[in-house]
Motif scaffolding. Sequence first.
Motif, PDB file in Angstrom:
ATOM      1  N   CYS A 337      30.787  23.626  51.444  1.00 38.84           N
ATOM      2  CA  CYS A 337      32.000  23.867  52.886  1.00 38.84           C
ATOM      3  C   CYS A 337      32.314  22.963  53.258  1.00 38.84           C
ATOM      4  CB  CYS A 337      30.372  23.527  53.894  1.00 38.84           C
ATOM      5  SG  CYS A 337      28.997  25.234  53.957  1.00 38.84           S
ATOM      6  N   SER A 338      32.375  21.819  52.708  1.00 39.22           N
ATOM      7  CA  SER A 338      33.438  20.305  53.616  1.00 39.22           C
ATOM      8  C   SER A 338      34.469  20.860  52.765  1.00 39.22           C
ATOM      9  CB  SER A 338      32.708  19.187  53.222  1.00 39.22           C
ATOM     10  OG  SER A 338      32.382  19.191  51.491  1.00 39.22           O
ATOM     11  N   PHE A 356      29.259  29.439  55.904  1.00 34.57           N
ATOM     12  CA  PHE A 356      30.570  28.724  55.614  1.00 34.57           C
ATOM     13  C   PHE A 356      32.073  28.729  56.273  1.00 34.57           C
ATOM     14  CE2 PHE A 356      28.859  31.393  51.067  1.00 34.57           C
ATOM     15  CZ  PHE A 356      28.144  30.201  51.147  1.00 34.57           C
ATOM     16  N   PRO A 357      32.148  27.523  56.530  1.00 35.28           N
ATOM     17  CA  PRO A 357      33.806  27.623  57.745  1.00 35.28           C
ATOM     18  C   PRO A 357      34.614  28.277  56.624  1.00 35.28           C
ATOM     19  CG  PRO A 357      32.229  25.208  56.490  1.00 35.28           C
ATOM     20  CD  PRO A 357      31.197  26.538  56.122  1.00 35.28           C
ATOM     21  N   ALA A 358      35.553  29.078  57.648  1.00 34.68           N
ATOM     22  CA  ALA A 358      36.679  28.694  57.523  1.00 34.68           C
ATOM     23  C   ALA A 358      36.922  29.531  56.317  1.00 34.68           C
ATOM     24  CB  ALA A 358      37.606  27.524  57.488  1.00 34.68           C
ATOM     25  N   VAL A 359      36.120  30.280  56.413  1.00 34.16           N
ATOM     26  CA  VAL A 359      36.602  31.045  54.976  1.00 34.16           C
ATOM     27  C   VAL A 359      37.190  32.683  55.459  1.00 34.16           C
ATOM     28  CG1 VAL A 359      35.796  32.950  53.224  1.00 34.16           C
ATOM     29  CG2 VAL A 359      34.325  30.653  53.759  1.00 34.16           C
ATOM     30  N   ARG A 380      30.706  36.885  55.804  1.00 30.54           N
ATOM     31  CA  ARG A 380      31.135  35.754  55.690  1.00 30.54           C
ATOM     32  C   ARG A 380      32.042  34.915  55.722  1.00 30.54           C
ATOM     33  NH1 ARG A 380      26.932  34.608  55.826  1.00 30.54           N
ATOM     34  NH2 ARG A 380      26.205  37.102  56.107  1.00 30.54           N
ATOM     35  N   THR A 381      33.049  35.725  56.341  1.00 31.52           N
ATOM     36  CA  THR A 381      34.531  35.377  56.357  1.00 31.52           C
ATOM     37  C   THR A 381      34.505  36.458  58.376  1.00 31.52           C
ATOM     38  OG1 THR A 381      36.644  35.307  56.315  1.00 31.52           O
ATOM     39  CG2 THR A 381      35.435  37.534  55.474  1.00 31.52           C
ATOM     40  N   ARG A 383      33.282  34.901  61.770  1.00 31.16           N
ATOM     41  CA  ARG A 383      32.441  35.052  61.672  1.00 31.16           C
ATOM     42  C   ARG A 383      32.640  34.890  63.324  1.00 31.16           C
ATOM     43  NH1 ARG A 383      28.124  34.677  58.605  1.00 31.16           N
ATOM     44  NH2 ARG A 383      26.901  33.309  60.373  1.00 31.16           N
ATOM     45  N   PHE A 384      31.935  34.659  64.357  1.00 35.99           N
ATOM     46  CA  PHE A 384      31.607  33.997  65.789  1.00 35.99           C
ATOM     47  C   PHE A 384      33.433  34.589  66.334  1.00 35.99           C
ATOM     48  CE2 PHE A 384      29.414  31.148  64.869  1.00 35.99           C
ATOM     49  CZ  PHE A 384      28.360  31.609  65.498  1.00 35.99           C
ATOM     50  N   ASP A 385      34.648  34.210  66.655  1.00 40.44           N
ATOM     51  CA  ASP A 385      35.959  34.292  66.974  1.00 40.44           C
ATOM     52  C   ASP A 385      37.007  34.504  66.268  1.00 40.44           C
ATOM     53  OD1 ASP A 385      34.755  35.441  69.523  1.00 40.44           O
ATOM     54  OD2 ASP A 385      35.139  33.532  70.102  1.00 40.44           O
ATOM     55  N   ALA A 386      36.592  33.758  64.556  1.00 43.87           N
ATOM     56  CA  ALA A 386      37.387  33.794  63.582  1.00 43.87           C
ATOM     57  C   ALA A 386      38.435  34.920  62.943  1.00 43.87           C
ATOM     58  CB  ALA A 386      36.977  32.642  62.928  1.00 43.87           C
ATOM     59  N   SER A 387      38.604  34.786  62.423  1.00 44.88           N
ATOM     60  CA  SER A 387      39.465  36.133  61.574  1.00 44.88           C
ATOM     61  C   SER A 387      38.926  35.845  60.257  1.00 44.88           C
ATOM     62  CB  SER A 387      41.064  36.283  62.084  1.00 44.88           C
ATOM     63  OG  SER A 387      41.799  35.282  61.697  1.00 44.88           O
ATOM     64  N   GLY A 388      39.363  36.990  59.716  1.00 49.57           N
ATOM     65  CA  GLY A 388      39.040  36.917  58.193  1.00 49.57           C
ATOM     66  C   GLY A 388      39.746  38.232  57.532  1.00 49.57           C
ATOM     67  N   GLN A 389      39.535  38.185  55.916  1.00 44.93           N
ATOM     68  CA  GLN A 389      39.869  39.398  55.677  1.00 44.93           C
ATOM     69  C   GLN A 389      39.019  39.538  54.300  1.00 44.93           C
ATOM     70  OE1 GLN A 389      44.784  40.031  54.714  1.00 44.93           O
ATOM     71  NE2 GLN A 389      44.453  37.469  55.268  1.00 44.93           N
ATOM     72  N   ALA A 390      38.999  40.453  53.649  1.00 45.85           N
ATOM     73  CA  ALA A 390      37.636  41.544  52.415  1.00 45.85           C
ATOM     74  C   ALA A 390      38.475  41.924  52.123  1.00 45.85           C
ATOM     75  CB  ALA A 390      36.650  42.110  53.400  1.00 45.85           C
TER      76      ALA A 390
END
Length: 777
Positions: A337-338, A356-359, A380-381, A383-390
Motif C-alpha cells: 500500500c505504501s 490498494f491505493p493507486a493500482v 482492486r483498481t 476505485r471511487f473516481d480513479a481510472s484503471g486497466q485490467a
Amino acid sequence: MVKSKKTNKPQPVNKRKLKRQEEEKELQDIETKSADPQSHSNSKLFSELPISRKTIEGLKRANYVELTDIQRKAVPLALAKRDVLGAAKTGSGKTLAFLIPVLEVLYRAKWNHEDGLGALVISPTRELAVQIFEVLKKIGKQHMLSAGLIIGGKDLAVEQDRVAKMNILVATPGRLLQHMDQTAGFDCDNLQILVLDEADRILDMGFQKELNAIVENLPKQRQTLLFSATQTKSIKDLARLSLKDPEYVAVHEKADHSTPQKLTQHYLVCELPKKLDILYSFIRSHLQSKAVVFISSCNQTRFVFETFCKLHPGIPLLHLHGKQKQTKRVEIFRKYCSMRHAVLFATDIAARGLDFPAVDWVIQLDCPEDADTYIHRVGRTARFDASGQALLFLTPSENEAMQAELAKKKVPIEEVKIRASKQQSIQNQLQSFCFQDPEIKHLGQKAFIAYMRSVYLQRNKDIFKVHALPAEEFAQSIGLPGAPKIKFVKASAAKDAQRAQAKEKSEALNAEVEEDEASGSEEESEVEESEVKQKSAKPMSKIEKMFQRKNQNILSDHYNKLIDFEEENLLDSTEANEDDEFITLRRRDHKLESDDEADLMLPMSRRQLKLTKKELAKKQSKGERIVFDDEGKPHALYEMQDEESFLKDGDAATQRQKYLEEEADLMKEADIEDKAVAKEKRREKRLAKKLREREQSANEEHGAVLAGSSDEFDEEMEEFDGGSEEEDTGKKREAKWFEDDSSDEEASAKRAKLIEVEQPETIADQEALALKLLGAA
C-alpha cells in the motif's frame, strides 16, 4: 446560573446533568428521524443523515464528507433497524455503509462495557478484516465503545483475555467459531447487529459449516446486514440467517456495465506455455506502474515470485497468499500500500474488498472461476473516481465459454494482440534455475500440480478442461525436464465423455417423449420408455461382477495384473478431504523443507497398502534418464529422428548398405592392426625363450653336448625369423631331409635331449664316446 429562594444566591448548574439531557434530546431526535428512511434517501452529505455528532465528527476527521450511491440508499434503511442486502460495484464505499449503522445502533441503545458484545462484523479474509478494523478505528474514536479484531495467525490466549470485554468485533469465521467453542465468558446472547461483508463468499460452500455453527449461537432477534459486489438472492441462504423482510439495495443493477466506468478491460488468448513469457515481457515494459497479478494457487504464486526475483525485472516484487503467516501477510499488505511502483503476485485472498491505493493494472494470469470472481478481482483498481486497466489471460480452451459468462454479467471487454517483437522468452532461464537449484525445481513441480488440480476441481467444465491442456509443453515452459504424472487427467477425460453421452441420451429420450405426447399415444410411450430402461439395464457378465467385488484378495495373480490400480488410486484420492493436498510428489528417501507446510505423501489405495515392497516396485513407473545440452535444454538419452530428417540421407536400403560397407572397412583395418600386434608379441616371446636357453647353457659348470649339429640350431633360428612369413602366406612349411613325420612335440623333445659326459682325453675315450652317441641315436 440558578438563584436559590432562601439565600437568593446563584447555584452552580450540574454540567453532567445538562449533558445527559442534551444527549437524551439528541437520541430522541435521531430515533424520530431515522424511523422514516425515505426522507433521507436523497441526502448528499453525512451531516444530513440522522446520526450522532460523535459519528459525524469521526467521519470529518477521516475526510469522509459526501455519500456514495450505496451509502445514500443503504444507511437510512440500516438506521431504521431493517435487514439490508446491499450490492454495489467494487470500490463504491460499502464499508462505511455498514460501519455507520453499527456505531449508531449501539449508541442509541446506550451500550457500554458491561453490556458485552453488541455488534459482529464477519469477513472472509484476514486482510479485509484488518482493513475494516482500521476504518472502524478512524470513524469511531469519539464513541465510548470497545472494539476488537480476532483473526487467525495470532495468539489465541491473548485474545481470550480481552474478547469478552469487547462491544464490537471484526472477525473471520474460523477464529470466531474457535472462540465460541473454547473461550469461557464469550457470550453473544445480547447481539444487536450482525454484518457479513462479501456475503456471497461467506455463504458459499467454503464457509458453510462455520457460518451455520456461528448462526446457531446468535440470537434470532437481531438486525442483519449483508454487503457484497455480487449479492446473493438465494432464499435458502437468507433463511439460514433468519432475515426478516430484507430490503434489497442494488445501486448498479440497472447500469449498462457491472464494473466501474473508468476501468479499461482487455483479454488476450495465448497458449498455456507462453503465459509466463508474456507476463515477464509485460512487467519489463511497465516498470513505472503498480500492478496486482492474480494466480490460482499458493504454490504457483511462490514459484512465480521466486523465479521472477532471480530474473531481476527492475521493479519491486511482492507476493501474498494463504500459506504465509499472519504477521507476514499484514506486513506485505501494508508495504504494498505504501509503495508507488511494485508488482504484487497474489491469490484470490486479495480479490475481495481490499483497498490498494493507486493500482494501475490488474492482471489475471489464470482464468477466474466465474464472472463474479472476475468482477471482484478487477475491483482492486479504478476505485471511487480513479481510472484503471485490467488484462485477462485466456487459453484457447477457456476463451469461448468465459466470454459468454462475462457477457451475461454485463462486463465490457475487448481482445488485444501481443507483438512478437516485444515478447521475451524466459524458458531457458527457468530450466537453468530448476537444474541448478533443487528447491526451485521442487517448487516448479508443486506449481505444476497445483495448477492442474485447480483446473480439475473447477465446477464449470465448459470453461475448465484439464484434459485439453498441453501438460508436457507447460512443464517445459516452467523449467521442468518432464511433466509429473497426474492421474486425474485421464479420469477427467473419461468423465467428460460420460457426461456427453448422458447428455445425448437424455436429449434423445426427451425428444422421444415429446413426440409421443404430441401424437397422443400414451400407452405406446410407456412401452417405449420401459424398453429403453430395459436396454440401459444390461445384464452383467461374471467377469464384470468379479471386478466389482470389494474384497479383491480372492482374485488370482492373473486377474490382479488386469486391474487398473491408477483409477482406484484416483477414486481414493478424490474422496479425501478437499482441504488436503490433492496430489503431491512421492519422496520416500528424504524430505524437502518448505515455509509453512508439512511434507505430504502421495495418496495410496487400500490394496496398494497391502502390497509388499517388491510388488510396489514392480508397479511403479521406471525413471527416464535425461541429458542436458550446452544451452541447458533437456533431451532424452536416445532420441528418434523424424521421417523427413531420416530420408535426407537416402532410403532405408541404401543407408543400410552404406552402413555395412563402412563397418566392414573398419573391421578390416582393425584386423590388420590386431595381426601386427599379435605377430610382435609372438616374436618377443620366442626371442626371450632362446635367450634364456643360451644363458642357461653358458652358466653350466660342465660343458654340454647338443644332440644334433650346429646346423640344426641355425635352422631353428631361421625358423623363428621366418615363421611369421609362412603364417602370412598361409602355406605349410615342407619337412627337411633330417626331419621325420612325427609331431612337433616329439621333434622338439629329441632336439632338446642332452648327454652329459666327461671331456675325452685319449683315443679310447673318444671311441667310447662315439659308440655312446651311436647308441643314443
